[in-house]
Design a protein around this motif. Structure first.
Motif, mmCIF file in Angstrom:
data_model
loop_
_atom_site.group_PDB
_atom_site.id
_atom_site.type_symbol
_atom_site.label_atom_id
_atom_site.label_comp_id
_atom_site.label_asym_id
_atom_site.label_seq_id
_atom_site.Cartn_x
_atom_site.Cartn_y
_atom_site.Cartn_z
ATOM 1 N N ALA A 188 -8.412 28.840 -58.145
ATOM 2 C CA ALA A 188 -10.606 28.896 -58.456
ATOM 3 C C ALA A 188 -10.477 29.889 -59.391
ATOM 4 O O ALA A 188 -12.027 29.475 -60.148
ATOM 5 N N LYS A 202 -20.365 33.056 -62.518
ATOM 6 C CA LYS A 202 -19.904 32.002 -62.417
ATOM 7 C C LYS A 202 -21.107 30.923 -62.203
ATOM 8 O O LYS A 202 -21.065 29.653 -62.565
ATOM 9 N N ILE A 254 -16.036 26.974 -57.060
ATOM 10 C CA ILE A 254 -16.016 28.560 -57.891
ATOM 11 C C ILE A 254 -15.900 29.306 -57.093
ATOM 12 O O ILE A 254 -15.342 30.447 -57.080
ATOM 13 N N SER A 277 -19.567 23.699 -58.130
ATOM 14 C CA SER A 277 -19.686 24.750 -58.427
ATOM 15 C C SER A 277 -19.637 25.948 -57.356
ATOM 16 O O SER A 277 -19.155 26.993 -57.081
ATOM 17 N N LEU A 300 -11.503 29.175 -63.652
ATOM 18 C CA LEU A 300 -12.973 29.019 -64.321
ATOM 19 C C LEU A 300 -13.907 29.856 -64.236
ATOM 20 O O LEU A 300 -14.114 30.734 -63.052
#
Length: 215
Positions: free
Chosen positions: A190, A37, A150, A146, A193
Motif C-alpha cells: 500500500a 496520503k 492506504i 484511502s 500509493l
C-alpha cells in the motif's frame, strides 16, 4: 532523536507539554507518511499537500493539551488533516462532503501492507495507475479506501473519522475495491500509493519546528 523512537505518542506529548518542545520532531517524522496520503487522497498536488501537512502539525501542536487519549493519536491528527483539507476545498470552491467505534479483522486489499517508510517499494508506474484510478471514483468510496487501505486504519477508526456506520464503511470499501481491482495487483504494498519520500521528511520537520518555535 533515535533513542526516543521507542516512546509512545502519549509519552512524547507529555514531555512536549512539559517544555521539551524539540521532541515534537518525533511526532512530525512519525506521521508524515499518514498525512501525506490523506492530502493526496483529496486530490491535492504534492506542494499543496505539504502546505496542509505543515498547517496540521502546527494546529496539532497548538492543541496538544486538548488531546485526551480517548482515541489514538493517529486518528486525532488525521482528523485535523482532513478538516484542513476540507476547509481548503471550500475556499477553492470545490464541492466536497463534510468529513467529520467498531472492531474489524478483515484482510486489507494489499496483502503485503506495511507502513514502515524504510521499506517502501518504489514503483512509480503502479502508483500512477492507482492515483489516476482513485481520482475517478466517487469521493465516498476513495476516502474510505484511502483511510482503510492506504493509511492502514481499521474499520472502527475509519467509521469514526467519516462519521458513518460500520456497515457503510464495509459497503463503500468493497465497492471501491471492485472499482480498483483491475488496476491493482495484490503483490504490491500500500505504501506505493502517494508515497512521502524520506527526502522530504527533513524539510517538513525543519519547517514545522521553525514555526512552533515561534509560538
Amino acid at each position: 532523536m533515535d533513542s526516543f523512537e521507542k516512546f509512545t505518542e502519549s509519552e512524547i506529548i507529555t514531555r512536549v507539554l512539559a517544555g521539551e518542545k524539540a521532541l515534537y520532531e518525533i511526532i512530525v517524522r512519525r506521521f508524515n507518511p499518514y498525512l501525506y496520503k490523506i492530502g493526496r487522497s483529496y486530490n491535492y498536488k504534492h506542494e499543496d499537500t505539504q502546505d496542509l501537512m505543515q498547517e496540521t502539525f502546527v494546529d496539532a501542536y497548538k492543541n496538544l493539551s486538548q488531546f485526551e487519549g480517548r482515541s489514538n493519536f493517529k486518528t486525532w491528527i488525521i482528523r485535523i488533516m482532513m478538516n484542513n483539507c476540507y476547509r481548503k476545498s471550500q475556499k477553492s470552491s470545490f464541492k466536497n462532503e463534510i468529513i467529520q467505534d467498531i472492531k474489524d479483522n478483515s484482510t486489507p486489499m494489499f496483502a503485503n501492507s506495511n507502513n514502515d517508510t524504510d521499506k517502501i517499494i518504489h514503483n512509480r508506474e503502479l502508483a500512477g495507475i492507482i492515483e489516476d484510478a482513485l481520482c475517478h471514483i466517487p469521493l465516498d468510496y476513495w476516502m474510505v479506501f484511502s483511510l482503510r487501505e492506504i493509511s492502514g486504519l481499521n474499520i472502527a477508526e475509519t467509521a469514526h473519522l467519516l462519521n458513518i456506520s460500520e456497515a457503510n464503511v464495509k459497503v463503500r470499501l468493497n465497492r471501491a475495491k471492485t472499482m480498483l481491482r483491475a488496476a491493482i495487483e495484490k503483490t504490491y504494498a500500500a505504501n506505493d500509493l502517494f508515497e512521502f519520500n524520506l527526502i522530504y521528511c527533513d524539510a517538513m520537520v525543519e519547517g514545522v519546528m521553525k514555526r512552533i518555535n515561534e509560538i
